[in-house]
Structure formats: structure tokens, C-alpha cells
Design a protein around this motif. Structure first.
Motif, PDB file in Angstrom:
ATOM      1  N   PRO A   1      22.518 -16.440   0.984  1.00  0.00           N
ATOM      2  CA  PRO A   1      21.612 -15.541   0.254  1.00  0.00           C
ATOM      3  C   PRO A   1      20.518 -14.913   1.102  1.00  0.00           C
ATOM      4  CG  PRO A   1      21.118 -17.831  -0.260  1.00  0.00           C
ATOM      5  CD  PRO A   1      22.379 -17.830   0.533  1.00  0.00           C
ATOM      6  N   ALA A   2      20.244 -15.480   2.288  1.00  0.00           N
ATOM      7  CA  ALA A   2      19.197 -14.912   3.145  1.00  0.00           C
ATOM      8  C   ALA A   2      19.663 -13.667   3.891  1.00  0.00           C
ATOM      9  CB  ALA A   2      18.702 -15.960   4.138  1.00  0.00           C
ATOM     10  N   LEU A   3      20.970 -13.447   3.937  1.00  0.00           N
ATOM     11  CA  LEU A   3      21.495 -12.282   4.656  1.00  0.00           C
ATOM     12  C   LEU A   3      21.303 -11.022   3.833  1.00  0.00           C
ATOM     13  CD1 LEU A   3      24.898 -13.542   6.133  1.00  0.00           C
ATOM     14  CD2 LEU A   3      22.680 -13.388   7.280  1.00  0.00           C
ATOM     15  N   ALA A   4      20.841  -9.971   4.475  1.00  0.00           N
ATOM     16  CA  ALA A   4      20.824  -8.664   3.831  1.00  0.00           C
ATOM     17  C   ALA A   4      22.261  -8.235   3.558  1.00  0.00           C
ATOM     18  CB  ALA A   4      20.122  -7.649   4.720  1.00  0.00           C
ATOM     19  N   LEU A   5      22.417  -7.271   2.655  1.00  0.00           N
ATOM     20  CA  LEU A   5      23.747  -6.907   2.203  1.00  0.00           C
ATOM     21  C   LEU A   5      24.647  -6.465   3.351  1.00  0.00           C
ATOM     22  CD1 LEU A   5      24.938  -6.993  -0.646  1.00  0.00           C
ATOM     23  CD2 LEU A   5      24.579  -4.534  -0.797  1.00  0.00           C
ATOM     24  N   ASP A   6      24.121  -5.714   4.281  1.00  0.00           N
ATOM     25  CA  ASP A   6      24.904  -5.249   5.424  1.00  0.00           C
ATOM     26  C   ASP A   6      25.439  -6.431   6.226  1.00  0.00           C
ATOM     27  OD1 ASP A   6      26.022  -3.454   7.254  1.00  0.00           O
ATOM     28  OD2 ASP A   6      24.205  -3.353   8.456  1.00  0.00           O
ATOM     29  N   ALA A   7      24.568  -7.403   6.512  1.00  0.00           N
ATOM     30  CA  ALA A   7      24.986  -8.585   7.268  1.00  0.00           C
ATOM     31  C   ALA A   7      25.935  -9.451   6.460  1.00  0.00           C
ATOM     32  CB  ALA A   7      23.760  -9.390   7.692  1.00  0.00           C
ATOM     33  N   PHE A   8      25.726  -9.512   5.152  1.00  0.00           N
ATOM     34  CA  PHE A   8      26.620 -10.292   4.283  1.00  0.00           C
ATOM     35  C   PHE A   8      28.022  -9.693   4.277  1.00  0.00           C
ATOM     36  CE2 PHE A   8      28.260 -10.679  -0.176  1.00  0.00           C
ATOM     37  CZ  PHE A   8      28.699 -11.986  -0.060  1.00  0.00           C
ATOM     38  N   PHE A   9      28.117  -8.386   4.150  1.00  0.00           N
ATOM     39  CA  PHE A   9      29.430  -7.741   4.209  1.00  0.00           C
ATOM     40  C   PHE A   9      30.088  -7.973   5.568  1.00  0.00           C
ATOM     41  CE2 PHE A   9      28.449  -4.209   0.849  1.00  0.00           C
ATOM     42  CZ  PHE A   9      28.444  -5.176  -0.143  1.00  0.00           C
TER      43      PHE A   9
ATOM     44  N   HIS B   1      32.278  -1.026   5.497  1.00  0.00           N
ATOM     45  CA  HIS B   1      32.811  -2.304   5.981  1.00  0.00           C
ATOM     46  C   HIS B   1      34.251  -2.561   5.514  1.00  0.00           C
ATOM     47  CE1 HIS B   1      29.252  -4.201   7.832  1.00  0.00           C
ATOM     48  NE2 HIS B   1      28.544  -3.568   6.924  1.00  0.00           N
ATOM     49  N   GLY B   2      34.779  -1.704   4.643  1.00  0.00           N
ATOM     50  CA  GLY B   2      36.104  -1.949   4.089  1.00  0.00           C
ATOM     51  C   GLY B   2      36.122  -3.100   3.107  1.00  0.00           C
ATOM     52  N   ILE B   3      35.039  -3.231   2.338  1.00  0.00           N
ATOM     53  CA  ILE B   3      34.834  -4.349   1.429  1.00  0.00           C
ATOM     54  C   ILE B   3      35.133  -3.936  -0.010  1.00  0.00           C
ATOM     55  CG2 ILE B   3      32.957  -5.653   0.316  1.00  0.00           C
ATOM     56  CD1 ILE B   3      33.843  -7.007   2.816  1.00  0.00           C
ATOM     57  N   THR B   4      35.751  -4.837  -0.770  1.00  0.00           N
ATOM     58  CA  THR B   4      35.909  -4.679  -2.213  1.00  0.00           C
ATOM     59  C   THR B   4      34.909  -5.589  -2.909  1.00  0.00           C
ATOM     60  OG1 THR B   4      38.269  -4.164  -2.062  1.00  0.00           O
ATOM     61  CG2 THR B   4      37.453  -4.962  -4.183  1.00  0.00           C
ATOM     62  N   ILE B   5      34.098  -5.035  -3.801  1.00  0.00           N
ATOM     63  CA  ILE B   5      33.157  -5.831  -4.579  1.00  0.00           C
ATOM     64  C   ILE B   5      33.883  -6.291  -5.837  1.00  0.00           C
ATOM     65  CG2 ILE B   5      30.926  -5.862  -5.754  1.00  0.00           C
ATOM     66  CD1 ILE B   5      30.085  -3.545  -3.899  1.00  0.00           C
ATOM     67  N   ILE B   6      34.259  -7.551  -5.863  1.00  0.00           N
ATOM     68  CA  ILE B   6      35.068  -8.032  -6.987  1.00  0.00           C
ATOM     69  C   ILE B   6      34.222  -8.293  -8.224  1.00  0.00           C
ATOM     70  CG2 ILE B   6      36.969  -8.910  -5.595  1.00  0.00           C
ATOM     71  CD1 ILE B   6      35.788 -11.682  -5.788  1.00  0.00           C
ATOM     72  N   SER B   7      32.926  -8.552  -8.044  1.00  0.00           N
ATOM     73  CA  SER B   7      32.083  -8.730  -9.222  1.00  0.00           C
ATOM     74  C   SER B   7      30.615  -8.588  -8.870  1.00  0.00           C
ATOM     75  CB  SER B   7      32.306 -10.103  -9.862  1.00  0.00           C
ATOM     76  OG  SER B   7      31.499 -11.098  -9.247  1.00  0.00           O
ATOM     77  N   ILE B   8      29.827  -8.295  -9.917  1.00  0.00           N
ATOM     78  CA  ILE B   8      28.395  -8.529  -9.902  1.00  0.00           C
ATOM     79  C   ILE B   8      28.142  -9.801 -10.703  1.00  0.00           C
ATOM     80  CG2 ILE B   8      26.136  -7.733 -10.700  1.00  0.00           C
ATOM     81  CD1 ILE B   8      27.010  -4.889 -10.202  1.00  0.00           C
ATOM     82  N   ASN B   9      27.376 -10.685 -10.156  1.00  0.00           N
ATOM     83  CA  ASN B   9      27.094 -11.983 -10.767  1.00  0.00           C
ATOM     84  C   ASN B   9      25.587 -12.068 -11.033  1.00  0.00           C
ATOM     85  OD1 ASN B   9      26.930 -14.777 -11.308  1.00  0.00           O
ATOM     86  ND2 ASN B   9      28.523 -15.269  -9.817  1.00  0.00           N
ATOM     87  N   ALA B  10      25.062 -11.886 -12.281  1.00  0.00           N
ATOM     88  CA  ALA B  10      25.762 -11.983 -13.523  1.00  0.00           C
ATOM     89  C   ALA B  10      24.863 -11.456 -14.637  1.00  0.00           C
ATOM     90  CB  ALA B  10      26.115 -13.439 -13.823  1.00  0.00           C
ATOM     91  N   LEU B  11      25.460 -11.212 -15.801  1.00  0.00           N
ATOM     92  CA  LEU B  11      24.685 -11.023 -17.027  1.00  0.00           C
ATOM     93  C   LEU B  11      24.419 -12.398 -17.606  1.00  0.00           C
ATOM     94  CD1 LEU B  11      23.435  -9.218 -19.240  1.00  0.00           C
ATOM     95  CD2 LEU B  11      25.685  -9.226 -20.370  1.00  0.00           C
ATOM     96  N   GLN B  12      23.178 -12.860 -17.502  1.00  0.00           N
ATOM     97  CA  GLN B  12      22.802 -14.181 -17.985  1.00  0.00           C
ATOM     98  C   GLN B  12      22.600 -14.176 -19.499  1.00  0.00           C
ATOM     99  OE1 GLN B  12      22.612 -16.938 -16.100  1.00  0.00           O
ATOM    100  NE2 GLN B  12      22.887 -15.962 -14.097  1.00  0.00           N
ATOM    101  N   ARG B  13      22.815 -15.334 -20.111  1.00  0.00           N
ATOM    102  CA  ARG B  13      22.609 -15.529 -21.559  1.00  0.00           C
ATOM    103  C   ARG B  13      23.356 -14.468 -22.353  1.00  0.00           C
ATOM    104  NH1 ARG B  13      18.248 -19.138 -22.348  1.00  0.00           N
ATOM    105  NH2 ARG B  13      18.047 -18.445 -24.522  1.00  0.00           N
TER     106      ARG B  13
END
Length: 268
Positions: free
Chosen positions: A12-20, A58-70
Motif C-alpha cells: 500500500p505504500a507504493l504509488a500507483l505507478d510503482a504498484f503497476f 504498463h499493460g495492466i488490467t484493473i480487475i476490480s476497485i476494492n470496495a463499496l463498503q457496507r
């Protein structure tokens, strides 16, 4: 052999670019992004167009956004939040939105919880269908959760005619805690994997902070769960979702995740 994905909670500490970039370095092109990480997309104001462009680079597929809580507590505020997240998912190219039930000891009564779940699925279905987004219902195994049973989720999905709109998340941690033996592989759209190694914690006391990468000391029978899901026909990704600070603080997340991938492959 199964494919793997990386949930942003893994690092979770990685920025999105580094995470991808981390995902690509591990040989996967599938990720889950989150809306609960302070200082990171989505909470930092990163637009969905920026996320989409970064994923494409990056050639990445975003399989989900996590999440709608409650999600199973339908209110005007929840409806607005759902629309916002579904719009964001569609605009950034995400394939699905994870739906997490309320987990505070309320809404558990027999009859009440089924009615709440049915109402929320009914309200969410046209929103998801219009956007072309799948709703991933994730029962939680915690004793205080308002939706612990995958069977109950499947029955509710069928009751609203939502078989093409909704799928289940099989989370190996929550499956173990819930103690529900059935897998529902044909209804499963995503598998979250994490292990618990602490020998002192009882099952009823296991919490997110105990969740580490899957390895030889795992107490949740991850490899057995994965083998059973694959044998039953599940063909989707296995997405790492450890919450433990010990994982978040590792100096070399690529090496740690690669070691877990190797362990899983060798044991299934």
C-alpha cells in the motif's frame, strides 16, 4: 496453472505507478486498486482517466476497485457512493467493483439480513449493468459480519435475476473463518488469497492484521482451497490481499510475493 493478481493492499505504500510496475515485474498484468489508501489513488484525487492511462502504459488490467463498503445497508448516501465508484470504475477501465457487507454486529438477524441484501442487490443491478461493471459480493467470515454465507449470497443473487451482474469473491481467509464448506466455484469471479501463520491466535480471534503472504506455515489451508476451486472449474485470478504490517514493511516486496507464488505453484 492459475494466474495471479496483486491487490494494492499487498504494497500500500507504493504509488500507483510503482504498484503497476511491481505487478509487471512479477509477470502478471492483473491488479486490484483500492479506494481506502490515504495518499494514493483513488483518495488522493487521481482522476480515472489518469489511472486508465497509467494502466495502459504498463499493460495492466484493473480487475476490480476494492470496495463499496457496507453495500448491504442501502441509504441515499450509499446510493451516491455506489454511483460514484461505478462511474470511476467504468472510466478507469476496471472490470468489477468489490461489494463488502457491514461488519459491525448489526443487521445479522435472520430475515433482516436477507431483506437488506436483496434490497441492495436490486438497487445495484441496474447501475452496474448500465456501466458494464460486475459486482463482486464478498462475504466475510467474521462472527460480527452481516453476510458470512456464500450460499446466502448466491440465493439472493438468483432471487434478483443477477446471475449476469454479480459474482462472488472467495477469500481464503474469510472462507476459513466462516466454516462454510461449499465453494460455489461456478459463481466465483475472484479469489483473494492470504495466509495466517501466528500459532497462538484462535480462529475466532483472527483479524486482518494477521493476514500475511501464503507460505509453508499457513494455517488456512490456502493450497487445499485453491486446488478445490480449480478442480471445480474456477479459472480466474488468485489475488494477493495481505493486510499485515509485516508484509507492508518488507524491503523487497517483489521477492516476497515471488516466493509465495512459487510456494503455491509447487503445492497445488
Amino acid at each position: 496453472m492459475p494466474t495471479f493478481a496483486i491487490n494494492h493492499m499487498t504494497a500500500p505504500a507504493l504509488a500507483l505507478d510503482a504498484f503497476f510496475a511491481l505487478a509487471v515485474s512479477l509477470g502478471t498484468s492483473a491488479v486490484e486498486i483500492r479506494n481506502d489508501l490515504d495518499g494514493n489513488a483513488i483518495l488522493d484525487g487521481t482522476t480515472p482517466d489518469e489511472v486508465k492511462a497509467l494502466a495502459e502504459r504498463h499493460g495492466i488490467t484493473i480487475i476490480s476497485i476494492n470496495a463499496l463498503q457496507r453495500f448491504n445497508e442501502w441509504t441515499p448516501a450509499r446510493a451516491a457512493e455506489a454511483r460514484e465508484l461505478i462511474d470511476y470504475a467504468a472510466a478507469c477501465g476496471a472490470k468489477a467493483l468489490v461489494l463488502v457487507p457491514k461488519n459491525d454486529g448489526t443487521g445479522q438477524a435472520d430475515g433482516e439480513r436477507q431483506a437488506n441484501l436483496g434490497q441492495s442487490l436490486t438497487e445495484l443491478k441496474p447501475l452496474l449493468d448500465a456501466a458494464g461493471i460486475i459486482g463482486l459480493v464478498e462475504p466475510l467470515g467474521f462472527e460480527i459480519c452481516s453476510l458470512r454465507s456464500k450460499r446466502e449470497a448466491v440465493e439472493a443473487i438468483k432471487a434478483v435475476g443477477g446471475e449476469q451482474t454479480f459474482r462472488l469473491v472467495h477469500d481464503t481467509f474469510h472462507h476459513h473463518l466462516a466454516g462454510e464448506p461449499e465453494l460455489f466455484a461456478d459463481f466465483t469471479g475472484l479469489v483473494h488469497i492470504s495466509g495466517v501463520e501466528d500459532p497462538a491466535v484462535s480462529v475466532s480471534d483472527m483479524r486482518d492484521g494477521h493476514r500475511v503472504l501464503v507460505g509453508p506455515a499457513d494455517r488456512l489451508a490456502n493450497t487445499s482451497q485453491i486446488k478445490a476451486l480449480l478442480a471445480a472449474g474456477y479459472t480466474g485470478p488468485l489475488s494477493f490481499e495481505p493486510f499485515s504490517p509485516t508484509v507492508h514493511g518488507v524491503a523487497d516486496p517483489k521477492a516476497a510475493i515471488a516466493e509465495s507464488i512459487a510456494f503455491i505453484r509447487e503445492n497445488i
